[in-house]
Design a protein around this motif. Structure first.
Motif, PDB file in Angstrom:
ATOM      1  N   LYS A   1       0.822  -1.219   0.000  1.00 44.20           N
ATOM      2  CA  LYS A   1       0.000   0.000   0.000  1.00 44.20           C
ATOM      3  C   LYS A   1       0.856   1.269   0.000  1.00 44.20           C
ATOM      4  N   SER A   2       1.782   1.349   0.951  1.00 47.15           N
ATOM      5  CA  SER A   2       2.631   2.538   1.053  1.00 47.15           C
ATOM      6  C   SER A   2       3.584   2.646  -0.126  1.00 47.15           C
ATOM      7  N   THR A   3       4.004   1.506  -0.649  1.00 51.24           N
ATOM      8  CA  THR A   3       4.859   1.521  -1.845  1.00 51.24           C
ATOM      9  C   THR A   3       4.132   2.190  -3.003  1.00 51.24           C
ATOM     10  N   LEU A   4       2.866   1.851  -3.178  1.00 51.61           N
ATOM     11  CA  LEU A   4       2.099   2.492  -4.250  1.00 51.61           C
ATOM     12  C   LEU A   4       1.977   3.979  -4.006  1.00 51.61           C
ATOM     13  N   LEU A   5       1.667   4.357  -2.760  1.00 51.56           N
ATOM     14  CA  LEU A   5       1.515   5.771  -2.434  1.00 51.56           C
ATOM     15  C   LEU A   5       2.785   6.551  -2.794  1.00 51.56           C
ATOM     16  N   LYS A   6       3.944   5.989  -2.429  1.00 57.42           N
ATOM     17  CA  LYS A   6       5.211   6.670  -2.695  1.00 57.42           C
ATOM     18  C   LYS A   6       5.571   6.668  -4.178  1.00 57.42           C
ATOM     19  N   SER A   7       4.953   5.783  -4.945  1.00 56.91           N
ATOM     20  CA  SER A   7       5.180   5.777  -6.388  1.00 56.91           C
ATOM     21  C   SER A   7       4.402   6.894  -7.077  1.00 56.91           C
ATOM     22  N   LEU A   8       3.273   7.292  -6.482  1.00 52.85           N
ATOM     23  CA  LEU A   8       2.396   8.254  -7.148  1.00 52.85           C
ATOM     24  C   LEU A   8       2.975   9.665  -7.170  1.00 52.85           C
ATOM     25  N   ASN A   9       3.815  10.001  -6.177  1.00 50.75           N
ATOM     26  CA  ASN A   9       4.483  11.305  -6.271  1.00 50.75           C
ATOM     27  C   ASN A   9       5.997  11.157  -6.402  1.00 50.75           C
ATOM     28  N   ARG A  10       6.396   9.977  -6.843  1.00 53.83           N
ATOM     29  CA  ARG A  10       7.784   9.664  -7.205  1.00 53.83           C
ATOM     30  C   ARG A  10       8.758   9.773  -6.031  1.00 53.83           C
ATOM     31  N   MET A  11       8.273   9.528  -4.828  1.00 55.59           N
ATOM     32  CA  MET A  11       9.196   9.468  -3.696  1.00 55.59           C
ATOM     33  C   MET A  11      10.120   8.271  -3.819  1.00 55.59           C
ATOM     34  N   ASN A  12       9.675   7.252  -4.535  1.00 55.06           N
ATOM     35  CA  ASN A  12      10.531   6.084  -4.747  1.00 55.06           C
ATOM     36  C   ASN A  12      11.732   6.400  -5.629  1.00 55.06           C
ATOM     37  N   ASP A  13      11.697   7.560  -6.308  1.00 57.21           N
ATOM     38  CA  ASP A  13      12.879   7.987  -7.075  1.00 57.21           C
ATOM     39  C   ASP A  13      14.092   8.119  -6.166  1.00 57.21           C
TER      40      ASP A  13
ATOM     41  N   LEU B   1       5.340  17.927  -9.814  1.00 55.55           N
ATOM     42  CA  LEU B   1       4.477  16.797  -9.463  1.00 55.55           C
ATOM     43  C   LEU B   1       4.180  16.804  -7.970  1.00 55.55           C
ATOM     44  N   ARG B   2       5.191  17.012  -7.143  1.00 56.21           N
ATOM     45  CA  ARG B   2       4.989  16.961  -5.692  1.00 56.21           C
ATOM     46  C   ARG B   2       4.228  18.180  -5.185  1.00 56.21           C
ATOM     47  N   LYS B   3       4.228  19.260  -5.950  1.00 53.40           N
ATOM     48  CA  LYS B   3       3.373  20.400  -5.615  1.00 53.40           C
ATOM     49  C   LYS B   3       1.911  20.037  -5.874  1.00 53.40           C
ATOM     50  N   ARG B   4       1.670  19.290  -6.951  1.00 54.21           N
ATOM     51  CA  ARG B   4       0.297  18.885  -7.301  1.00 54.21           C
ATOM     52  C   ARG B   4      -0.192  17.719  -6.445  1.00 54.21           C
ATOM     53  N   VAL B   5       0.756  16.906  -5.965  1.00 51.46           N
ATOM     54  CA  VAL B   5       0.412  15.698  -5.205  1.00 51.46           C
ATOM     55  C   VAL B   5       1.106  15.766  -3.854  1.00 51.46           C
ATOM     56  N   GLY B   6       0.395  16.271  -2.851  1.00 50.83           N
ATOM     57  CA  GLY B   6       0.957  16.419  -1.514  1.00 50.83           C
ATOM     58  C   GLY B   6       0.868  15.124  -0.725  1.00 50.83           C
ATOM     59  N   MET B   7       1.616  15.087   0.398  1.00 51.28           N
ATOM     60  CA  MET B   7       1.644  13.853   1.187  1.00 51.28           C
ATOM     61  C   MET B   7       1.625  14.162   2.675  1.00 51.28           C
ATOM     62  N   VAL B   8       0.853  13.380   3.408  1.00 47.69           N
ATOM     63  CA  VAL B   8       0.787  13.456   4.863  1.00 47.69           C
ATOM     64  C   VAL B   8       1.183  12.090   5.396  1.00 47.69           C
ATOM     65  N   PHE B   9       2.131  12.077   6.334  1.00 44.63           N
ATOM     66  CA  PHE B   9       2.721  10.819   6.766  1.00 44.63           C
ATOM     67  C   PHE B   9       2.038  10.251   8.015  1.00 44.63           C
ATOM     68  N   GLN B  10       2.475   9.051   8.376  1.00 44.68           N
ATOM     69  CA  GLN B  10       1.867   8.316   9.478  1.00 44.68           C
ATOM     70  C   GLN B  10       2.001   9.076  10.796  1.00 44.68           C
ATOM     71  N   LYS B  11       3.197   9.557  11.088  1.00 47.40           N
ATOM     72  CA  LYS B  11       3.424  10.298  12.321  1.00 47.40           C
ATOM     73  C   LYS B  11       3.531  11.784  11.989  1.00 47.40           C
TER      74      LYS B  11
ATOM     75  N   PRO C   1      -2.236  21.798  -3.654  1.00 46.43           N
ATOM     76  CA  PRO C   1      -2.168  20.537  -4.418  1.00 46.43           C
ATOM     77  C   PRO C   1      -3.528  20.182  -4.998  1.00 46.43           C
ATOM     78  N   GLU C   2      -3.516  19.202  -5.878  1.00 48.19           N
ATOM     79  CA  GLU C   2      -4.766  18.654  -6.408  1.00 48.19           C
ATOM     80  C   GLU C   2      -5.115  17.332  -5.726  1.00 48.19           C
ATOM     81  N   VAL C   3      -4.068  16.645  -5.251  1.00 46.59           N
ATOM     82  CA  VAL C   3      -4.222  15.325  -4.640  1.00 46.59           C
ATOM     83  C   VAL C   3      -3.526  15.335  -3.285  1.00 46.59           C
ATOM     84  N   LEU C   4      -4.143  14.680  -2.286  1.00 50.22           N
ATOM     85  CA  LEU C   4      -3.508  14.462  -0.995  1.00 50.22           C
ATOM     86  C   LEU C   4      -3.325  12.964  -0.789  1.00 50.22           C
ATOM     87  N   LEU C   5      -2.083  12.544  -0.603  1.00 51.79           N
ATOM     88  CA  LEU C   5      -1.771  11.167  -0.243  1.00 51.79           C
ATOM     89  C   LEU C   5      -1.630  11.117   1.272  1.00 51.79           C
ATOM     90  N   MET C   6      -2.351  10.215   1.927  1.00 48.78           N
ATOM     91  CA  MET C   6      -2.331  10.147   3.385  1.00 48.78           C
ATOM     92  C   MET C   6      -1.961   8.728   3.808  1.00 48.78           C
TER      93      MET C   6
END
Length: 248
Positions: A42-54, A80-90, A163-168
């Motif tokens: 699940k988290s792997t997919l999330l990190k792929s969507l805003n290219r954190m896996n890069d 991309l990361r401006k359009r797709v923001g992320m909020v982490f577990q902690k 952003p347009e998308v929030l990954l949580m």
């Protein structure tokens, strides 16, 4: 309208395959919940969507991911990361003032005007349902906030760059029930203006707040559909076993 579309996504960390042939779409202005056991991708997919896996040297991704019909690999990664923001577990507020936490992103993107920054910070904090609690102490350290307030501050920080998308990624796992409820209410309100993809281990949470649910198991998508369908009439026996607690 489809916001994110994934086709035949495989993700490898070295020789280990974390995602296998993942294909599904995420609709704009909906909450899509990703559920499944720990380590299922699940988290792997999330990190792929805003290219954190890069940032992971051993990571290799094949397949196609599009945002509004355009490959995310054709986009500048900062854009991309401006359009797709992320909020982490902690909650991870920066060791600076509440104001500076929220203004950090806009400043990074070149906004210097004090008046404009004031407007952005107030709007982001209002959108994160935090303004009424912190408006009289914007100059105080963000580290003095409660855990729930810190998480909403992190949401405000993500919203400040519009952003347009929030990954949580399990945004309420470290919070008490009252703070969890506030973040859930906030997510539902934000989905009117943003597309939200949330990773959660909490089945009740997924059922309460999401429009669509995707069940992952061992790196594969086992089922994707409306949350009502997935929870009340799952098409796959593995999905049913996981939701009813008989999994494993």
């Amino acid at each position: 309208m489809i916001k994110f579309d994934m086709e035949n996504i495989d993700v490898f960390y070295g020789s280990e395959q974390a995602l296998k042939n993942v294909s599904f779409s995420v609709e704009a202005h909906e909450i899509t919940a990703l559920i499944g056991p720990s380590g299922c991708g699940k988290s792997t997919l999330l990190k792929s969507l805003n290219r954190m896996n890069d940032l992971v040297e051993s990571c290799r991704i094949t397949g196609k991911i599009t945002l509004d019909g355009e490959s995310i690999y054709n986009l500048d990664v900062n854009h991309l990361r401006k359009r797709v923001g992320m909020v982490f577990q902690k909650p991870n507020p920066f060791p600076m003032s509440i104001f500076d936490n929220v203004a950090f992103g806009p400043r990074t993107h070149g906004i210097k005007s004090k008046r404009r920054l004031n407007d952005i910070v107030e709007k982001a904090l209002r959108d994160a349902a935090l303004w009424g609690e912190v408006s009289d102490r914007l100059g105080k350290s963000a580290l003095g906030l409660s855990g729930g307030q810190q998480q909403r501050l992190c949401i405000a920080r993500a919203l400040a760059v519009e952003p347009e998308v929030l990954l949580m990624d399990e945004p309420t796992s470290a919070l008490d029930p009252i703070s969890t409820g506030k973040v859930e209410e906030l997510a539902m309100e934000l989905s009117k203006d943003y597309t939200i993809i949330i990773v959660t281990h909490n089945m009740q949470q997924a059922a309460r707040i999401s429009n669509k649910t995707t069940f992952f198991l061992l790196g594969e998508v086992i089922e994707h559909g409306t949350t009502e369908q997935v929870f009340s009439n799952p098409r796959n026996e593995k999905t049913e076993a996981y939701i009813t607690g008989r999994f494993g």
